[in-house]
Design a protein around this motif. Structure first.
Motif, short mmCIF file in Angstrom:
data_model
loop_
_atom_site.label_atom_id
_atom_site.label_comp_id
_atom_site.label_asym_id
_atom_site.label_seq_id
_atom_site.Cartn_x
_atom_site.Cartn_y
_atom_site.Cartn_z
N ALA A 259 37.80 29.63 1.47
CA ALA A 259 37.55 30.22 0.16
C ALA A 259 37.97 29.27 -0.97
N THR A 260 39.09 28.58 -0.76
CA THR A 260 39.57 27.63 -1.77
C THR A 260 38.60 26.47 -1.93
N VAL A 261 38.12 25.94 -0.83
CA VAL A 261 37.16 24.83 -0.88
C VAL A 261 35.85 25.29 -1.55
N LEU A 262 35.40 26.49 -1.21
CA LEU A 262 34.17 27.01 -1.81
C LEU A 262 34.33 27.22 -3.31
N LEU A 263 35.52 27.67 -3.75
CA LEU A 263 35.77 27.86 -5.18
C LEU A 263 35.71 26.51 -5.91
N ALA A 264 36.35 25.49 -5.34
CA ALA A 264 36.30 24.16 -5.94
C ALA A 264 34.87 23.64 -5.98
N LEU A 265 34.10 23.93 -4.94
CA LEU A 265 32.70 23.51 -4.90
C LEU A 265 31.88 24.25 -5.95
N PHE A 266 32.14 25.56 -6.09
CA PHE A 266 31.43 26.38 -7.07
C PHE A 266 31.71 25.90 -8.50
N LYS A 267 32.95 25.46 -8.75
CA LYS A 267 33.31 24.96 -10.07
C LYS A 267 32.90 23.51 -10.28
N ARG A 268 32.24 22.93 -9.30
CA ARG A 268 31.78 21.54 -9.34
C ARG A 268 32.93 20.56 -9.51
N ARG A 269 34.04 20.88 -8.84
CA ARG A 269 35.22 20.01 -8.90
C ARG A 269 35.45 19.29 -7.57
N LEU A 270 34.63 19.58 -6.57
CA LEU A 270 34.90 19.06 -5.23
C LEU A 270 34.00 17.86 -4.93
N SER A 271 34.62 16.70 -4.88
CA SER A 271 33.90 15.49 -4.48
C SER A 271 34.33 15.11 -3.07
N ILE A 272 33.59 14.20 -2.47
CA ILE A 272 33.95 13.73 -1.13
C ILE A 272 35.31 13.06 -1.17
N LYS A 273 35.56 12.29 -2.24
CA LYS A 273 36.85 11.60 -2.37
C LYS A 273 37.99 12.60 -2.49
N LEU A 274 37.82 13.63 -3.36
CA LEU A 274 38.87 14.63 -3.55
C LEU A 274 39.14 15.39 -2.25
N PHE A 275 38.07 15.75 -1.55
CA PHE A 275 38.24 16.50 -0.31
C PHE A 275 38.95 15.67 0.76
N SER A 276 38.56 14.41 0.88
CA SER A 276 39.19 13.55 1.89
C SER A 276 40.65 13.29 1.55
N GLU A 277 40.96 13.11 0.26
CA GLU A 277 42.36 12.92 -0.15
C GLU A 277 43.18 14.17 0.13
N SER A 278 42.60 15.33 -0.12
CA SER A 278 43.30 16.60 0.14
C SER A 278 43.59 16.76 1.63
N LEU A 279 42.60 16.45 2.46
CA LEU A 279 42.79 16.56 3.90
C LEU A 279 43.84 15.58 4.40
N PHE A 280 43.80 14.35 3.87
CA PHE A 280 44.75 13.33 4.31
C PHE A 280 46.17 13.71 3.93
N GLU A 281 46.36 14.13 2.67
CA GLU A 281 47.70 14.47 2.20
C GLU A 281 48.24 15.71 2.91
N SER A 282 47.39 16.73 3.08
CA SER A 282 47.83 17.94 3.76
C SER A 282 48.13 17.66 5.23
N SER A 283 47.39 16.75 5.84
CA SER A 283 47.64 16.39 7.25
C SER A 283 48.99 15.71 7.40
#
Length: 439
Positions: A259-283
């Motif tokens: 739901a969080t990822v979909l919200l960021a996508l809906f707000k047009r804030r989710l780029s491939i770079k942002l998503f990969s950085e989020s996954l890397f940092e959270s991992s």
């Protein structure tokens, strides 16, 4: 053959010495576990058995919510959704005296539901709100204190990764624990807000009023619908699903992350770079937490195998003191430890000893778990060495001294102690929401 207290003293003493010497928590546990298993459990075969048991515990699905909650928090902060929430709150508080302090509490509650990270909340709220408060003439007790207090709600309002860790180490049902912390967390927020209201009424100079352009009701409602309501949907995707019995904690955490990822996508804030950085940092954060949890589980089993846990239980059970006083002593010992150690080491060292005693006394372990979490957060903002105090020092404006931070923290620590007292005297604050769950 060593007595139980000698074994316990040797294992705990070695662990504390390694931590004092600067060894990372996970590796300190690893060293003590390996040596302890070799000495007490029969050499190499003992180590092999400990590894097998630890591997089994670590591959449990109950640990998956930690990674999911980390992803939620990273996407929220990196996409700017958290700042949108603050802007929407700002429109509602308007010209209210102490509005920025109330925003700190409101922001602390909302960010807690998004991240479960108290240090991150202190850093974000401190860097964004404190300079604005100072510019508006707020005194330091009302700039630093509300942020220190409300950021501590991060582990008291789900999703809370630390609550999941507690549930795993203490072998408690994760879903029930996440529901059990909701009312105590909201109680703490209400106590903070009441203090701010009272302080601003008695001493108006501590938070001078200032003119702001009043937002029309239509603008406030639009901001709420665009920025706050979607957060409510995400929270429901986690807490609501657990409460209604629609999903397990693991499934609910996954639905919250999606739901969080979909919200960021809906707000047009989710780029491939942002998503990969989020996954890397959270991992990275998740792996660190899981490594510590694995070592703590092994340490718990080592204490049980050597008889140290049962020896401690027998001694405590025979003390000429009422069981509730013993539990209260446990809670205050956690607060004291919190002044000098981080939440995870405290949790992993004390839970294997405290929880069996609480259960043996016949108390609800969920009730004790909530007291434990409040005490940990209280300790982290307690002078002289609470970690939250130093995070605040790092983001506070120039000229802010540790004495300023200490004095600002005290009123909110009193609120924390009051919350502990209320939960201690009225366990229903914890047990009532759990009793309403649709299991």
């Amino acid at each position: 053959m060593m007595e139980w207290w000698q074994t316990l003293s040797l294992l705990l003493g070695s662990l504390l010495i390694l931590m004092v010497l600067g060894m990372p928590v996970a590796f300190a546990f690893l060293a003590v576990n390996l040596v302890g298993a070799f000495v007490f459990l029969g050499g190499i075969s003992g180590i092999e058995q400990l590894v097998i048991n630890t591997t089994g515990a670590l591959t449990s699905f109950t640990l998956v919510p930690i990674a999911m909650f980390m992803i939620m928090g990273e996407v929220m902060f990196r996409s700017g959704i958290a700042n949108d929430v603050m802007d929407a709150l700002d429109k509602w508080f308007g010209r209210l005296r102490g509005r920025l302090a109330f925003m700190a509490v409101g922001g602390g509650v909302l960010f807690s539901t998004l991240t479960g990270n108290s240090m991150g909340s202190i850093a974000l709220l401190g860097s964004s709100l404190v300079p604005e408060m100072q510019k508006r003439g707020y005194k330091k007790p009302m700039t630093l204190g509300p942020i220190l207090g409300s950021a501590g709600l991060a582990i008291m309002i789900p999703p809370s990764a630390l609550a999941v860790v507690l549930g795993v180490v203490a072998e408690l049902p994760i879903g029930r624990l996440l529901i059990a912390i909701i009312l105590p967390g909201l109680l703490m927020a209400v106590l903070y807000a009441l203090y701010i209201l009272g302080r601003c009424t008695v001493d108006p100079d501590v938070a001078p009023s200032f003119d702001v352009e009043k937002a029309p009701m239509s603008e406030r409602l639009i901001a709420t619908a665009r920025h706050i309501l979607p957060i409510g949907i995400i929270v429901f995707a986690v807490v609501g699903f657990i409460f209604l019995g629609i999903a397990t904690p693991t499934e609910a955490a996954a639905s919250g992350a999606v739901a969080t990822v979909l919200l960021a996508l809906f707000k047009r804030r989710l780029s491939i770079k942002l998503f990969s950085e989020s996954l890397f940092e959270s991992s990275m954060i998740s792996v660190m937490i899981l490594l510590i949890v694995a070592m703590a589980i092994a340490f718990t089993q080592l204490l049980a195998f050597t008889g140290a846990t049962y020896g401690m239980m027998d001694m405590v059970m025979n003390l000429p003191v009422s069981p509730k006083m013993i539990v209260l002593a446990m809670v205050f010992s956690i607060i004291i430890l919190g002044m000098f150690m981080g939440p995870l080491p405290i949790m992993l060292i004390t839970l294997p000893i405290f929880v069996p005693v609480v259960i043996e006394f016949g108390f609800d372990p969920l009730w004790f778990a909530v007291l434990f979490l409040i005490a940990i957060e209280t300790g982290s903002t307690s002078p002289p060495l609470g970690a939250g105090l130093f995070v605040m020092r790092a983001v506070a404006p120039k000229g802010t001294t540790m004495a300023n931070i200490y004095s600002a923290a005290v009123p909110f620590l009193i609120c924390d102690f009051l919350a502990i007292a209320l939960v201690f005297v009225f366990p229903e604050i914890v047990t009532w929401p759990v009793s309403l769950m649709f299991d």
